[in-house]
Design a protein around this motif. Structure first.
Motif, PDB file in Angstrom:
ATOM      1  N   UNK A 242      -7.929  -1.261  -9.869  1.00 24.72           N
ATOM      2  CA  UNK A 242      -6.837  -1.373  -8.903  1.00 24.72           C
ATOM      3  C   UNK A 242      -6.442   0.007  -8.407  1.00 24.72           C
ATOM      4  N   UNK A 243      -6.402   0.144  -7.084  1.00 21.98           N
ATOM      5  CA  UNK A 243      -5.944   1.404  -6.491  1.00 21.98           C
ATOM      6  C   UNK A 243      -4.687   1.123  -5.683  1.00 21.98           C
ATOM      7  N   UNK A 244      -3.691   1.968  -5.855  1.00 21.98           N
ATOM      8  CA  UNK A 244      -2.462   1.860  -5.076  1.00 21.98           C
ATOM      9  C   UNK A 244      -2.499   2.929  -3.993  1.00 21.98           C
ATOM     10  N   UNK A 245      -2.568   2.481  -2.743  1.00 24.32           N
ATOM     11  CA  UNK A 245      -2.564   3.420  -1.619  1.00 24.32           C
ATOM     12  C   UNK A 245      -1.117   3.550  -1.150  1.00 24.32           C
ATOM     13  N   UNK A 246      -0.500   4.640  -1.555  1.00 23.93           N
ATOM     14  CA  UNK A 246       0.914   4.858  -1.260  1.00 23.93           C
ATOM     15  C   UNK A 246       0.999   5.815  -0.076  1.00 23.93           C
ATOM     16  N   UNK A 247       1.176   5.244   1.105  1.00 17.66           N
ATOM     17  CA  UNK A 247       1.199   6.083   2.306  1.00 17.66           C
ATOM     18  C   UNK A 247       2.416   5.774   3.151  1.00 17.66           C
ATOM     19  N   UNK A 248       3.109   6.800   3.619  1.00 17.78           N
ATOM     20  CA  UNK A 248       4.309   6.582   4.427  1.00 17.78           C
ATOM     21  C   UNK A 248       3.948   5.790   5.688  1.00 17.78           C
ATOM     22  N   UNK A 249       4.955   5.252   6.350  1.00 16.95           N
ATOM     23  CA  UNK A 249       4.698   4.458   7.557  1.00 16.95           C
ATOM     24  C   UNK A 249       3.942   5.317   8.564  1.00 16.95           C
ATOM     25  N   UNK A 250       2.948   4.704   9.231  1.00 19.46           N
ATOM     26  CA  UNK A 250       2.155   5.404  10.244  1.00 19.46           C
ATOM     27  C   UNK A 250       1.251   6.493   9.682  1.00 19.46           C
ATOM     28  N   UNK A 251       0.924   6.406   8.419  1.00 15.81           N
ATOM     29  CA  UNK A 251       0.040   7.429   7.863  1.00 15.81           C
ATOM     30  C   UNK A 251      -1.430   7.012   7.974  1.00 15.81           C
ATOM     31  N   UNK A 252      -1.662   5.833   8.552  1.00 19.77           N
ATOM     32  CA  UNK A 252      -3.045   5.418   8.773  1.00 19.77           C
ATOM     33  C   UNK A 252      -3.668   4.661   7.610  1.00 19.77           C
ATOM     34  N   UNK A 253      -2.860   3.875   6.918  1.00 19.52           N
ATOM     35  CA  UNK A 253      -3.400   3.077   5.807  1.00 19.52           C
ATOM     36  C   UNK A 253      -4.413   2.052   6.324  1.00 19.52           C
ATOM     37  N   UNK A 397      -3.125   6.829  -4.882  1.00 18.00           N
ATOM     38  CA  UNK A 397      -3.547   7.889  -3.974  1.00 18.00           C
ATOM     39  C   UNK A 397      -2.537   7.898  -2.825  1.00 18.00           C
ATOM     40  N   UNK A 398      -2.125   9.084  -2.416  1.00 13.78           N
ATOM     41  CA  UNK A 398      -1.010   9.157  -1.471  1.00 13.78           C
ATOM     42  C   UNK A 398      -1.441   9.656  -0.095  1.00 13.78           C
ATOM     43  N   UNK A 399      -0.742   9.150   0.920  1.00  9.07           N
ATOM     44  CA  UNK A 399      -0.865   9.684   2.278  1.00  9.07           C
ATOM     45  C   UNK A 399       0.537  10.165   2.644  1.00  9.07           C
ATOM     46  N   UNK A 400       0.669  11.461   2.850  1.00 10.60           N
ATOM     47  CA  UNK A 400       2.013  12.022   3.013  1.00 10.60           C
ATOM     48  C   UNK A 400       2.340  12.403   4.445  1.00 10.60           C
ATOM     49  N   UNK A 401       1.333  12.343   5.319  1.00  9.18           N
ATOM     50  CA  UNK A 401       1.580  12.779   6.698  1.00  9.18           C
ATOM     51  C   UNK A 401       1.324  11.651   7.686  1.00  9.18           C
ATOM     52  N   UNK A 402       2.134  11.628   8.734  1.00 12.47           N
ATOM     53  CA  UNK A 402       1.924  10.632   9.772  1.00 12.47           C
ATOM     54  C   UNK A 402       0.778  11.052  10.682  1.00 12.47           C
ATOM     55  N   UNK A 403       0.074  10.049  11.196  1.00 12.51           N
ATOM     56  CA  UNK A 403      -0.994  10.328  12.160  1.00 12.51           C
ATOM     57  C   UNK A 403      -0.356  10.946  13.406  1.00 12.51           C
ATOM     58  N   UNK A 404      -0.977  11.989  13.935  1.00 17.64           N
ATOM     59  CA  UNK A 404      -0.436  12.627  15.127  1.00 17.64           C
ATOM     60  C   UNK A 404       0.547  13.725  14.763  1.00 17.64           C
TER      61      UNK A 404
END
Ligand code: ADP
Ligand code: ZN
Length: 754
Positions: A242-253, A397-404
């Motif tokens: 199981x992987x948890x993709x924790x990415x802020x809104x609009x981070x391109x999940x 695994x985290x996504x901390x930046x919004x696309x753009x």
């Protein structure tokens, strides 16, 4: 899939007895004799018709075959008919259903039943659909609705609902939309206001009709690439994980899901993507349809024949990707490789009737049986999943930046305690929010206002004697709907005229308290008469395409302000929106539920994600009476970790999930004394069965102590882990059936405490 107990050499002796699971709340399966003429035709995992007690012929599922029964053969009834030459349930699905029956305290038949769409359960024949149509113009129908209201509110509701839907609708859909029963429609037909007719044409489905040009994948950002590489590396192993993709809104999940799936398909496996019902929009489907031609969509509004077609396609392996809401977890893909659960924290993944399963948790079990990878995605993971990643069960695994590169919008918290509107009332729109709206609208930009309540005002009360108007069948306040001038119960749908004076003390100025979407709309029209507004709640989106049409209207710029319930809080992408207002952040905080802070945080974070996506930037105004509340403060700083840091210790201290497990037991019945008596007995028995570390809380009246005239009391079982809790529940299983007149509902891992 092969049968585990045939050796492939000698033909096994024909089984004479089928063990059949029925969709009934009984803890056992039943033996049936396979008659000569059906010999060899009944398969494990297939559907059969069998006689059952005085119910005549019922549908059942064969879960096992055996040479003979322990019962005398003369006592066995014969299978009437076998519906399948090939099993509809694979061995894995049978195993999964067994786990569900065990874990969620339902019967095997009930679990299997839930896993098979209704359209597939019964024999496939094309059905005529009954439509109900207005026999008069819409205006005349509105007039009639007014006229008939005092005599029959239900008839008025039917007329209004039908006008709202566009003058005609499948009768079943109309009944659901209006929340009434058939006699109201019959009466209206008799009066010549409605007519019904049978039609063969089934309504088209907006999601299946989505046509999308194939879109090339984006070049991944470095953060996305890191996530993608981790996911694909785990996928290659072909083991459960199981992987948890924790990415802020609009981070391109979504882009990460899409490319991971593409990789999986190359390996000849299939993916299931679960999204909350509310996000299963043409926009979402288009994203997937733009990448994958062999896509299947499953959702509750599908017509029977479409659903059947999709199911068979999926089963045949003709779809590489299945996207759907909760029940798509049971999609019969032959080789599940990846299960994506988007917005994994959403409550709508939990089913609120039997079996009360959580699709995420069932999904994890299914993936375990299928050696598949689970990918949970969220900007605000449930504390359960976050905790699992903290203790090393899941990999985060985290996504901390919004696309753009646009930053998350600044959030301002406005203290409503200083916002008086005169007459002792608080303003609906604070001075600060009004100023921001003015600025956005003047620049030709747009505004979204969020309020999680429909209607005009959620309660009516008397300022002199304190009386509040409640539903006579349910223990909750009645909501005032100004547009149609009625008060309505949001539990049972009861409608009546609002009182002119207090029924208790006779005071002539009852007060309409609190704020719903209608009142916000009224304020917006007063403050910005030129701006134009669109209201979206379940009252204004009953028609088949209303939801999509209203969003299109807003997107096209035909109104400056969009006002809505949680429908507008999810996943929408409007670059021109530069002000988002949360009219009342406290609604969820006041609920008597240990998750109320988590819900508030999640909701605010989601709402904040609706703006700042375009070059014009954006800001969020949160109105609250509790500006210091830590969950509101953490949301204002977009700080999930801070929220988790303050919330987890509180949960640990009280043994709440994720540090313990709960089951909620509700007893319901007409007779208050009986319900109270049995709940007491049950609590007593559970206490005796409980080992160390287990707690039985209650019994107590449920927060909503009465619904539709049924009395409700509940108790809570709390334990250190699932095993300990299951042990008590299993030991008490006989008692959980309840005596005559008392229905016992068991909700394992409850998401609602009301
Ligand atoms: P999330 O699901 O995290 O909220 P989305 O997947 O919706 O975010 O992504 C937001 C927007 O960014 C979408 O319009 C998407 O097409 C776009 N996008 C995603 N990844 C990339 C990328 N690597 N390059 C350019 N645009 C991207
Ligand atoms: Zn009611």
């Amino acid at each position: 899939m092969t049968q585990p107990d045939t050796n492939g050499e000698l033909p096994a002796p024909a089984a004479r007895v089928a063990i059949v699971a029925l969709n009934l709340p009984m803890d056992r399966e039943f033996d049936y004799l396979i008659p000569e003429e059906l010999s060899g035709q009944v398969v494990v995992g297939g559907r059969v018709y069998v006689p059952f007690r005085n119910r005549g012929r019922v549908l059942g599922y064969c879960v096992k075959l055996k040479a003979q029964s322990e019962l005398p053969e003369g006592d066995l009834k014969p299978v009437i008919k076998s519906l399948d030459a090939e099993p509809v349930f694979t061995p894995t699905m049978l195993k999964l259903a067994r786990w569900m029956a065990d874990y969620y305290q339902c019967s095997l038949g009930e679990a299997l039943h839930a896993a098979l769409p209704a359209a597939v359960r019964a024999r496939g024949r094309r059905r005529r659909i009954q439509f109900t149509c207005l026999a008069t113009g819409a205006e005349e129908a509105q007039r009639q609705a007014e006229a008939v209201f005092d005599k029959s509110p239900a008839q008025a509701k039917v007329l209004r609902a039908l006008v709202g839907i566009g003058g005609e609708a499948p009768t079943a859909e109309l009944l659901r939309a209006a929340g009434v029963s058939r006699p109201s429609i019959k009466a209206l037909c008799k009066r010549g206001l409605l007519r019904t007719e049978a039609r063969m044409i089934e309504p088209e489905d907006p999601l299946l009709a989505v046509q999308a040009e194939l879109q090339p994948p984006h070049v991944l950002t470095s953060e996305q690439r890191r996530a993608y590489e981790l996911i694909t590396a785990r996928m290659e192993r072909g083991r459960f994980d199981v992987i948890l993709l924790h990415g802020i809104t609009s981070s391109g999940k979504t882009e990460v899901y899409l490319q991971s799936i593409a990789r999986l398909i190359e390996r000849g496996k299939q993916a299931i993507v679960l999204v909350p019902e509310i996000s299963l929009t043409p926009q979402t489907v288009r994203h997937f349809a733009g990448r994958f031609r062999r896509l299947a969509v499953l959702h509750s509004r599908l017509t029977e024949s479409d659903r059947r077609k999709q199911w068979h396609r999926i089963r045949a392996g003709d779809a590489d990707v299945v996207i759907g809401a909760r029940s798509a977890i049971f999609a019969p893909v032959p080789a599940l490789g990846l299960l994506v659960i988007d917005e994994e924290h959403e409550n709508s993944f939990k089913q609120d009737n039997v079996p009360r399963y959580h699709a995420r948790d069932v999904g994890v079990m299914r993936a375990l049986y299928d050696n598949a990878l689970v990918l949970l995605g969220s900007a605000t993971p449930s504390l359960e999943s976050y905790h699992n990643s903290q203790v090393g069960k899941y990999t985060r695994v985290v996504l901390t930046r919004r696309i753009g590169g646009h930053p998350l919008p600044p959030v301002e918290v406005v203290d409503m305690r200083g916002e008086w509107a005169g007459r002792g009332e608080v303003r609906v729109v604070s001075h600060r929010l009004e100023a921001c709206m003015r600025q956005s609208l003047a620049a030709g930009q747009q505004v979204i206002l969020f309020i999680n309540r429909r209607g005009y005002s959620p309660y009516i009360h008397c300022p002199r004697c304190g009386f509040t108007l409640k539903c006579r069948r349910c223990d909750i306040t009645l909501n005032y709907h100004r547009g149609i001038n009625v008060v309505e119960c949001h539990y049972c749908g009861l409608q009546q005229r609002p009182p002119q004076q207090c029924p208790e003390c006779g005071l002539e100025q009852v007060r309409f308290g609190g704020t719903g979407t209608e009142r916000v709309e009224e304020s917006v029209r007063e403050l910005f008469p030129q701006a134009g507004s669109i209201r979206m709640d379940s009252d204004t989106t009953k028609a088949r395409r209303a939801h999509e049409e209203k969003l299109e209207e807003f997107r096209a710029g035909r109104a400056g302000v969009l006002i809505g319930t949680q429908m507008v809080a999810k996943g929408l992408d409007f670059p021109n929106v530069t002000t988002v207002g949360v009219v009342n952040a406290d609604v969820a905080l006041h609920l008597p539920d240990f998750r109320s802070r988590e819900r508030t945080f999640q909701l605010l974070a989601q709402v904040a994600g609706r703006t700042g996506r375009g070059p014009a930037g954006g800001r969020v105004i949160v109105q609250t009476f509790m500006p210091q509340d830590p969950s509101i403060q953490a949301a204002a700083r977009h700080d999930y970790e801070a929220f988790a840091r303050q919330e987890l210790p509180l949960r640990r201290e009280l043994g709440y999930p994720p540090f313990g497990r709960m089951a909620r037991i509700i007893c319901r019945g007409r007779d208050a004394a009986r319900v109270e008596g049995y709940t007491g007995e049950l609590a007593e028995a559970l206490r005796k069965l409980s080992g160390p570390g287990m707690q039985v809380l209650g019994p107590a009246p449920a927060p909503v102590a009465q619904i539709r005239g049924f009395q409700r009391r509940h108790l809570m079982l709390k334990g250190p882990d699932a095993g300990a809790m299951q042990q008590v529940l299993h030991a008490a299983r006989g008692l959980l059936k309840g005596p005559a007149g008392v229905k016992v509902l068991v909700d394992v891992d409850p998401m609602s405490m009301l």
